[in-house]
Design a protein around this motif. Structure first.
Motif, mmCIF file in Angstrom:
data_model
loop_
_atom_site.group_PDB
_atom_site.id
_atom_site.type_symbol
_atom_site.label_atom_id
_atom_site.label_comp_id
_atom_site.label_asym_id
_atom_site.label_seq_id
_atom_site.Cartn_x
_atom_site.Cartn_y
_atom_site.Cartn_z
ATOM 1 N N PHE A 212 0.874 -1.178 0.000
ATOM 2 C CA PHE A 212 0.000 0.000 0.000
ATOM 3 C C PHE A 212 0.905 1.219 0.000
ATOM 4 C CE2 PHE A 212 -3.400 2.564 2.506
ATOM 5 C CZ PHE A 212 -3.876 3.118 1.327
ATOM 6 N N ILE A 213 0.808 2.017 -1.056
ATOM 7 C CA ILE A 213 1.686 3.177 -1.233
ATOM 8 C C ILE A 213 0.830 4.440 -1.223
ATOM 9 C CG2 ILE A 213 3.382 4.273 -2.751
ATOM 10 C CD1 ILE A 213 3.764 1.428 -3.999
ATOM 11 N N LYS A 237 0.588 -0.174 -12.547
ATOM 12 C CA LYS A 237 1.411 -0.341 -11.348
ATOM 13 C C LYS A 237 0.580 -0.883 -10.183
ATOM 14 C CE LYS A 237 4.590 3.434 -12.589
ATOM 15 N NZ LYS A 237 5.714 2.565 -12.962
ATOM 16 N N SER A 238 -0.733 -0.603 -10.199
ATOM 17 C CA SER A 238 -1.593 -1.030 -9.086
ATOM 18 C C SER A 238 -1.826 -2.538 -9.055
ATOM 19 C CB SER A 238 -2.934 -0.299 -9.150
ATOM 20 O OG SER A 238 -3.748 -0.796 -10.201
ATOM 21 N N HIS A 239 -1.396 -3.266 -10.097
ATOM 22 C CA HIS A 239 -1.458 -4.731 -10.059
ATOM 23 C C HIS A 239 -0.412 -5.285 -9.086
ATOM 24 C CE1 HIS A 239 -4.445 -5.427 -13.194
ATOM 25 N NE2 HIS A 239 -3.830 -4.535 -13.968
ATOM 26 N N PHE A 240 0.602 -4.463 -8.781
ATOM 27 C CA PHE A 240 1.655 -4.885 -7.856
ATOM 28 C C PHE A 240 1.407 -4.355 -6.444
ATOM 29 C CE2 PHE A 240 3.447 -4.506 -12.124
ATOM 30 C CZ PHE A 240 3.971 -5.784 -12.308
ATOM 31 N N SER A 241 0.908 -3.127 -6.341
ATOM 32 C CA SER A 241 0.636 -2.494 -5.045
ATOM 33 C C SER A 241 -0.555 -1.548 -5.193
ATOM 34 C CB SER A 241 1.845 -1.690 -4.553
ATOM 35 O OG SER A 241 2.985 -2.508 -4.402
ATOM 36 N N PHE A 262 -5.820 3.597 -6.766
ATOM 37 C CA PHE A 262 -5.581 2.637 -7.841
ATOM 38 C C PHE A 262 -5.345 1.263 -7.224
ATOM 39 C CE2 PHE A 262 -4.503 6.755 -9.525
ATOM 40 C CZ PHE A 262 -4.985 6.733 -10.830
ATOM 41 N N SER A 263 -6.153 0.303 -7.633
ATOM 42 C CA SER A 263 -6.035 -1.039 -7.063
ATOM 43 C C SER A 263 -6.450 -2.079 -8.097
ATOM 44 C CB SER A 263 -6.912 -1.164 -5.815
ATOM 45 O OG SER A 263 -6.817 -2.457 -5.254
#
Length: 401
Positions: A212-213, A237-241, A262-263
């Protein structure tokens, strides 16, 4: 004396933290017996000591020469408020009115809260704590034989006797911290550079295993909902975090200060619902509002806002969204959320004591509601703020280390 906590807590010292509320108690003791003029100039200097930094934002609009006038304005407003409290000589009336100050918001600005003086030290930072302190002071004034006993009982009743166990998100969370100057942050020439820097920070956090960033308010100084390419990059990028970032939004001719979540390749938007007075909205009649917007903001309209606060889920944890000023408002803590994730841009006011006062306000609400606040900031430090610990426990833990 009353304002000491804003400055002593800058040193992060347990002894100074212990001393701080006692200095404030002595300040209130002297104030209760003051004349009207002394009440006025006490409020005058409290207004300046607490809020001198508000004027610093004028630099970025080309009105730096007005800084002394705005500082004087805060002094006069709070001087008059304190003058009303001291108009009656009866100390009971004075005590009641001083307590009510914390619930009176001139221009919808709520940062003058006298309960904050009890955030450091031994006491409960809430209405009970302040009322008990005031009762002890009144007892000291009115009891003939048991002055010290009355004051002692009031102090004892104000003590913090319990502490909330802090909650933490069950996933590795990165609170991004940036130190971008306001001189460059809103300059279109630097927009691309800042976007690249923000994306690089996200990549570094993903590489370090954060799930979670959180980026600060307006980490992307653009209308993000109108930037499909940038949105797509963040979705990928949200596929990773999971990524939460601040940005602007524009829709149906209206502009919003927003958080974008974004998730797993999708995006949600949460608009700010409590706007900063005189920063994002002018809390005055329309004819004055239009004139001030024309003078200071090149005719720009006020931001629009959501109808209420926003909640979302990350890893099945319900989180309350807060953007800057919202994290210091009681409405955000309705129903005592377990977690608040807040994003701020303190670059408007630094260097100053504004970040510390903001931190103390967050600590106050976190303690009152048993909430853990994750705070990502530009211009001052990012941190996790938990409910107030018992001072004695903190002192003992210091020696254990």
């Amino acid at each position: 004396m009353i304002s000491n906590f804003i400055f002593l807590t800058l040193f992060d010292n347990l002894i100074l933290e212990f001393i701080s509320p006692f200095l404030a108690i002595y300040g209130f003791y002297k104030l209760f017996d003051a004349n009207r003029f002394e009440f006025f100039h006490t409020g005058f200097f409290i207004g300046i000591l607490w809020f001198y930094w508000v004027s610093f934002s004028l630099v970025y609009y080309g009105f730096a020469f007005l800084i002394p006038l705005e500082i004087l304005f805060f002094g006069l407003v709070y001087g008059l408020i304190f003058l009303v409290c001291g108009w009656w000589k009866n100390k009971f009336i004075r005590a009641i009115l001083l307590i009510l100050i914390s619930y009176f918001y001139p221009f919808n600005f709520n940062w003058l809260n006298l309960e904050l003086v009890l955030v450091p030290g031994l006491f409960e930072p809430n209405l009970r704590g302040l009322c008990a302190i005031f009762a002890g002071i009144l007892a000291f004034y009115y009891l003939k034989k048991f002055k010290l006993l009355g004051l002692f009982v009031g102090v004892i009743l104000a003590l913090q006797i319990t502490q909330e166990k802090p909650n933490f998100l069950p996933l590795k969370t990165k609170l991004i911290n940036t130190q971008i100057s306001q001189y460059t942050k809103w300059n279109p020439k630097f927009s691309k550079q800042h976007i690249i820097e923000a994306l690089n920070l996200i990549d570094e956090a993903i590489k370090d295993g954060y799930k979670f960033i959180v980026l600060p308010e307006n980490a992307f100084v653009t209308h993000l909902n109108l930037e499909p390419n940038l949105e797509q990059i963040l979705k990928e990028k949200s596929h990773f975090s999971t990524i939460l970032t601040g940005a602007l939004a524009y829709e149906n001719g209206r502009q919003y200060n927003s958080s974008f979540l974004f998730s797993k390749g999708s995006v949600q938007r949460f608009d700010k619902f409590i706007l900063v007075p005189f920063g994002e909205e002018i809390p005055l009649p329309n004819f004055i509002k239009k004139a001030l917007n024309l003078l200071f903001f090149n005719g720009a309209k006020d931001f629009d806002k959501a109808s209420s606060f926003s909640d979302y889920k990350v890893d099945n944890q319900v989180i309350r969204n807060a953007i800057c000023y919202e994290v210091t408002r009681s409405e955000t803590y309705k129903n005592s959320p377990k977690f608040v994730v807040a994003i701020s841009n303190n670059g408007w006011f630094t260097p100053s004591t504004e970040p510390n006062l903001q931190r103390l306000l967050i600590k106050y609400y976190a303690t009152k509601h048993g909430t853990t606040v994750y705070h990502s900031v530009n211009g001052s430090k990012s941190e996790i703020i938990t409910p107030k610990e018992l001072w004695v426990v903190k002192f003992i833990n210091l020696f254990k280390k």
